[in-house]
Design an enzyme around this catalytic site. Structure first.
Site, mmCIF file in Angstrom:
data_model
loop_
_atom_site.group_PDB
_atom_site.id
_atom_site.type_symbol
_atom_site.label_atom_id
_atom_site.label_comp_id
_atom_site.label_asym_id
_atom_site.label_seq_id
_atom_site.Cartn_x
_atom_site.Cartn_y
_atom_site.Cartn_z
ATOM 1 N N ILE A 1 -33.392 -57.728 -37.756
ATOM 2 C CA ILE A 1 -34.718 -57.507 -37.202
ATOM 3 C C ILE A 1 -35.335 -58.881 -36.961
ATOM 4 O O ILE A 1 -34.928 -59.879 -37.550
ATOM 5 C CB ILE A 1 -35.614 -56.645 -38.125
ATOM 6 C CG1 ILE A 1 -35.756 -57.278 -39.516
ATOM 7 C CG2 ILE A 1 -35.079 -55.235 -38.235
ATOM 8 C CD1 ILE A 1 -36.678 -56.475 -40.449
ATOM 9 N N ASP A 2 -36.304 -58.933 -36.068
ATOM 10 C CA ASP A 2 -36.885 -60.210 -35.678
ATOM 11 C C ASP A 2 -37.491 -60.941 -36.869
ATOM 12 O O ASP A 2 -37.928 -60.320 -37.843
ATOM 13 C CB ASP A 2 -37.971 -60.001 -34.623
ATOM 14 C CG ASP A 2 -37.415 -59.451 -33.321
ATOM 15 O OD1 ASP A 2 -36.233 -59.679 -33.042
ATOM 16 O OD2 ASP A 2 -38.181 -58.784 -32.596
ATOM 17 N N LYS A 3 -37.543 -62.244 -36.754
ATOM 18 C CA LYS A 3 -38.094 -63.087 -37.819
ATOM 19 C C LYS A 3 -39.459 -62.594 -38.278
ATOM 20 O O LYS A 3 -39.726 -62.489 -39.482
ATOM 21 C CB LYS A 3 -38.199 -64.536 -37.323
ATOM 22 C CG LYS A 3 -38.893 -65.478 -38.298
ATOM 23 C CD LYS A 3 -39.050 -66.868 -37.702
ATOM 24 C CE LYS A 3 -39.830 -67.780 -38.650
ATOM 25 N NZ LYS A 3 -40.036 -69.135 -38.082
#
Length: 328
Positions: free
Chosen positions: A147-149
């Protein structure tokens, strides 16, 4: 002009004419080499990789000079092997096959340029020692999905190759159950629906993904509005059938409801703040990350064959933003 010397790549500009006199060097090089980002160019300049003949230029604000030609040297990529780091993990579940963690916003999943430490992989290497699947390679051991940062929430990581293959197969056939919650500007219409729109690289900005009419990859998001805040914003539940890069962020933007705090997929007119006090306006406008949380995750356990599901409460910042919106 592009040339190579062993594994080093050298970009050379044309001779500067009067049209560009006084332009910042980083901006000039961005225009000259559109396949390089401005941040890449700035980093290379700071590292001493820019020359004008024999002169090394280290200042990004240097003004280009008429008659100069500039050479930007890009050294060969070096594989940075992640090292174990004693970073606390919020472990939701763990056994000999896998580990489920609740990732905080701000933590990158695996090492990448600009983030070779402080990642989830660094933390896992310390926590699990040598007990991670090697299928993902040395930079992504055990990583099955990401998942995105700046998205918070649940991920599952494989501890052995059998678990890795089994979990990857479930992701491939879209049998993994994933539920996200997003706080968005505006209210999607209809209030419940299915977005089936291919996602590919944006033709206008290579850092972005976009809904594309031709090409791209199939992307399906099912959504349902959970709460509405005076028609200014909404809490939206999103269930993924596919897992494309930035999928929810892109699909919500496609609906005209960009996520609060999303600095990449922003729109010029965000929210009509009718009757909202200045402090609340500022808080919402300056929320520091996309308001997106991976709340639940369900899959079949690779060893037992049992379906398992996990849940992670909203993090503090998400809850505070939600409370602010409820008070509108």
């Amino acid at each position: 002009m592009l040339s190579t010397m062993t594994d080093t790549t050298i970009y050379s500009t044309e001779i500067v004419n009067k049209e560009y006199k006084g332009l910042r060097i980083d901006k000039f090089l961005t225009q000259s080499f559109p396949d390089l980002s401005r941040s890449q160019i700035q980093r290379l300049i700071s590292e001493g990789c820019l020359r004008a003949d024999e002169e090394t230029i280290l200042d990004n604000s240097f003004k280009v000079r008429i008659g100069d030609s500039y050479q930007l040297e890009i050294p060969p990529a070096q594989e940075a092997l992640p090292v174990p780091e004693d970073i606390p993990l919020d472990v939701v579940y763990e056994d000999s096959s896998l580990i489920v963690v609740n990732k905080p916003a701000g933590m990158t999943v695996h090492p990448a340029p600009g983030a070779y430490s402080g990642t989830l992989v660094n933390a896992l290497l310390f926590h699990c020692r040598d007990n991670l699947s090697g299928i993902g390679g040395v930079k992504r051991p055990g990583i099955v999905h990401r998942i995105d940062k700046d998205t918070s929430g649940l991920l599952v990581v494989a501890k052995n190759d059998k678990a890795h293959r089994c979990l990857c197969e479930q992701f491939f056939v879209h049998s993994i159950e994933r539920t996200y919650y997003a706080l968005a500007y505006g209210v999607p219409q209809p209030l419940q629906g299915r977005v089936e729109a291919n996602i590919g690289r944006s033709p206008y900005d290579r850092k972005k993904m976009a809904v594309v009419n031709q090409g791209g990859k199939t992307a399906v998001t099912n959504y349902a509005v959970q709460e509405i805040y005076k028609n200014m914003a909404s809490l939206v539940k999103c269930n993924l059938e596919t897992g494309r890069t930035h999928q929810i962020r892109v699909h919500m933007a496609h609906l005209g409801c960009n996520l609060i705090g999303d600095q990449l997929y922003v729109k010029s007119k965000k929210m009509q703040y009718s009757g909202v006090d200045a402090e609340t306006k500022k808080y919402i406008a300056q929320f520091p990350r996309q308001a997106l949380h991976a709340q639940s995750l369900g899959f079949i356990h690779p060893e037992t064959g049992e379906f398992m599901s996990f849940y992670a409460e909203f993090p503090k910042d998400f809850t505070e933003l939600k409370n602010k919106l409820q008070s509108l």
